[in-house]
Design an enzyme around this catalytic site. Structure first.
Site, short mmCIF file in Angstrom:
data_model
loop_
_atom_site.label_atom_id
_atom_site.label_comp_id
_atom_site.label_asym_id
_atom_site.label_seq_id
_atom_site.Cartn_x
_atom_site.Cartn_y
_atom_site.Cartn_z
N ASP A 1 0.76 -1.18 0.04
CA ASP A 1 0.10 0.00 -0.10
C ASP A 1 1.05 1.31 -0.12
O ASP A 1 1.89 1.18 0.55
CB ASP A 1 -0.92 -0.03 1.26
CG ASP A 1 -1.83 0.94 1.11
OD1 ASP A 1 -2.35 1.57 0.07
OD2 ASP A 1 -2.71 1.16 2.21
N GLY A 2 0.46 2.27 -0.63
CA GLY A 2 1.08 3.55 -0.64
C GLY A 2 1.58 4.13 -1.88
O GLY A 2 2.27 5.13 -1.73
N TRP B 1 2.81 7.88 -2.82
CA TRP B 1 4.13 8.12 -3.02
C TRP B 1 4.36 8.83 -4.29
O TRP B 1 5.20 9.77 -4.78
CB TRP B 1 4.82 6.84 -3.34
CG TRP B 1 6.34 6.57 -3.70
CD1 TRP B 1 7.40 6.65 -2.89
CD2 TRP B 1 6.90 6.72 -4.81
NE1 TRP B 1 8.52 6.64 -3.44
CE2 TRP B 1 8.42 6.64 -4.84
CE3 TRP B 1 6.33 6.69 -6.49
CZ2 TRP B 1 9.11 6.93 -5.97
CZ3 TRP B 1 7.30 6.78 -7.19
CH2 TRP B 1 8.61 6.76 -7.13
N HIS C 1 2.84 2.70 -9.07
CA HIS C 1 2.72 1.20 -9.27
C HIS C 1 3.80 0.64 -9.80
O HIS C 1 4.33 -0.39 -9.29
CB HIS C 1 1.38 0.92 -9.85
CG HIS C 1 0.24 1.40 -9.40
ND1 HIS C 1 -0.15 1.14 -7.68
CD2 HIS C 1 -0.96 2.03 -9.57
CE1 HIS C 1 -1.29 1.52 -7.61
NE2 HIS C 1 -2.02 2.44 -8.79
N SER D 1 -7.19 -5.88 -5.87
CA SER D 1 -8.22 -6.28 -4.93
C SER D 1 -9.65 -6.32 -5.91
O SER D 1 -9.52 -5.73 -6.72
CB SER D 1 -8.38 -5.60 -3.49
OG SER D 1 -9.20 -4.22 -4.01
N GLU E 1 -11.86 -4.82 -5.29
CA GLU E 1 -12.44 -3.41 -4.99
C GLU E 1 -11.81 -2.60 -5.88
O GLU E 1 -12.16 -1.51 -6.43
CB GLU E 1 -12.56 -2.89 -3.63
CG GLU E 1 -13.29 -3.35 -2.69
CD GLU E 1 -13.03 -4.77 -2.10
OE1 GLU E 1 -12.23 -5.29 -1.88
OE2 GLU E 1 -14.11 -5.57 -2.06
N ASN E 2 -10.62 -2.83 -6.47
CA ASN E 2 -9.62 -2.10 -7.10
C ASN E 2 -10.05 -1.67 -8.51
O ASN E 2 -9.72 -0.87 -9.38
CB ASN E 2 -8.24 -2.68 -7.16
CG ASN E 2 -7.46 -2.60 -6.08
OD1 ASN E 2 -6.62 -3.24 -5.69
ND2 ASN E 2 -7.81 -1.32 -5.18
N ARG F 1 -11.23 1.96 -9.62
CA ARG F 1 -10.23 2.87 -9.62
C ARG F 1 -10.32 3.26 -11.44
O ARG F 1 -11.04 2.60 -12.29
CB ARG F 1 -8.86 2.51 -9.52
CG ARG F 1 -8.99 2.37 -8.14
CD ARG F 1 -7.21 1.89 -7.58
NE ARG F 1 -7.46 1.74 -6.09
CZ ARG F 1 -6.27 1.84 -5.51
NH1 ARG F 1 -5.14 2.23 -6.10
NH2 ARG F 1 -6.30 1.94 -4.06
N GLU G 1 0.63 -12.33 13.21
CA GLU G 1 0.80 -11.14 13.63
C GLU G 1 0.89 -9.83 12.68
O GLU G 1 1.26 -10.03 11.58
CB GLU G 1 2.39 -11.17 14.33
CG GLU G 1 2.56 -11.88 15.57
CD GLU G 1 1.80 -11.49 16.98
OE1 GLU G 1 1.36 -10.38 16.77
OE2 GLU G 1 1.76 -12.55 17.84
#
Ligand code: FPP
Length: 241
Positions: free
Chosen positions: A21-22, A26, A38, A66, A68-69, A72, A208
């Site tokens: 992510d990000g 960026w 990307h 995803s 959901e992507n 875009r 974790e």
């Protein structure tokens, strides 16, 4: 504290999963189009995948696209798809040299025929390699994966192959995209977001989670080391005493 391995570092978990992510932020910070983010994210993936192999991570699972992507812009979606096509074409070319086994989690039926064929070819041609496995989550959603698994089980029941009462957790896991892959011990989400976003909900029940403040294109091997150190600092009890 666990013993250090030969390189003076703590041993890595066998399975690391990453939400890459990000990329958009960026690119925005640099006044670049999101697709440039990307592209840089894809390069970070290459570097981190190589590093995972160097330190002995056996399974690396990454969230590349995803369910959901698709919302875009068309430009951004096709930019990501083109990066994936290029990467898999290269992976096929370098298959014998790299000896990485590829798997794909997600509903591949919605991908272009070209990308789907690349996924099928890389998966089948790499199936003889067992040392390192990369799982790409493509058109992946955790709830969608569970629904597809439930449908497949129901179909087996309808066909008289299974009975509802006999279903155990282990058997249900065999209907998931991750069948045969051990659960990730460590999930990393860079970019400062503290959500799991429908990523591997079944498989991460005891994982974790390490959330980090670095954007994915800036993520370096040292960040992976830091996440592994954090993982070792946590006391993993699986609900026991
Ligand atoms: C999330 O960042 C990232 C994605 C939706 C795409 C991830 C895809 C890649 C890294 C390229 C795949 C190619 C290879 C070769 C692995 P974001 O766009 O949501 O970032 P933002 O939250 O800052 O907008």
């Amino acid at each position: 504290m666990m013993a250090l391995s030969e390189n003076g570092k703590l041993p890595p978990p066998q399975h690391v999963a990453i939400i890459m992510d990000g990329n958009g932020r960026w690119a925005k910070n640099r006044g670049l189009p999101r697709t440039a983010g990307h592209k840089a994210g894809g390069e970070t993936f290459r570097r981190i995948a190589n590093y995972c192999r160097t330190i002995g991570v056996k399974y690396l699972t990454v969230y590349a696209f995803s369910t959901e992507n698709w919302k875009r812009s068309q430009e951004e979606v096709s930019g990501i798809m083109t990066l994936l096509e290029r990467y898999l074409t290269e992976a096929l070319r370098d298959m014998e040299k790299n000896r990485v086994c590829f798997h794909f989690f997600g509903d591949l039926s919605r991908l272009s025929p070209k990308l789907r064929k690349l996924c099928e070819d890389t998966q089948s041609r790499s199936s003889e390699f067992h040392e390192v496995q990369v799982n790409f989550c493509l058109n992946y959603g955790g709830r969608d994966e569970l629904v597809r698994a439930a449908r497949a089980f129901a179909a087996d029941v309808a066909a008289g192959k299974r009975s509802p009462d006999s279903l155990s957790e282990d058997e249900f896991a065999n209907y998931l995209d991750s069948a045969g892959v051990p659960d990730p011990e460590l999930v990393i989400r860079p970019s400062g977001e503290m959500r799991t976003s429908n990523f591997l909900p079944w498989q991460t029940a005891y994982s974790e989670f390490v959330f980090m403040n670095v954007l994915w294109p800036d993520f370096r091997p040292e960040d992976l080391d830091a996440a592994i150190e954090e993982y070792h600092r946590r006391n993993r009890r699986f609900g026991g005493a």
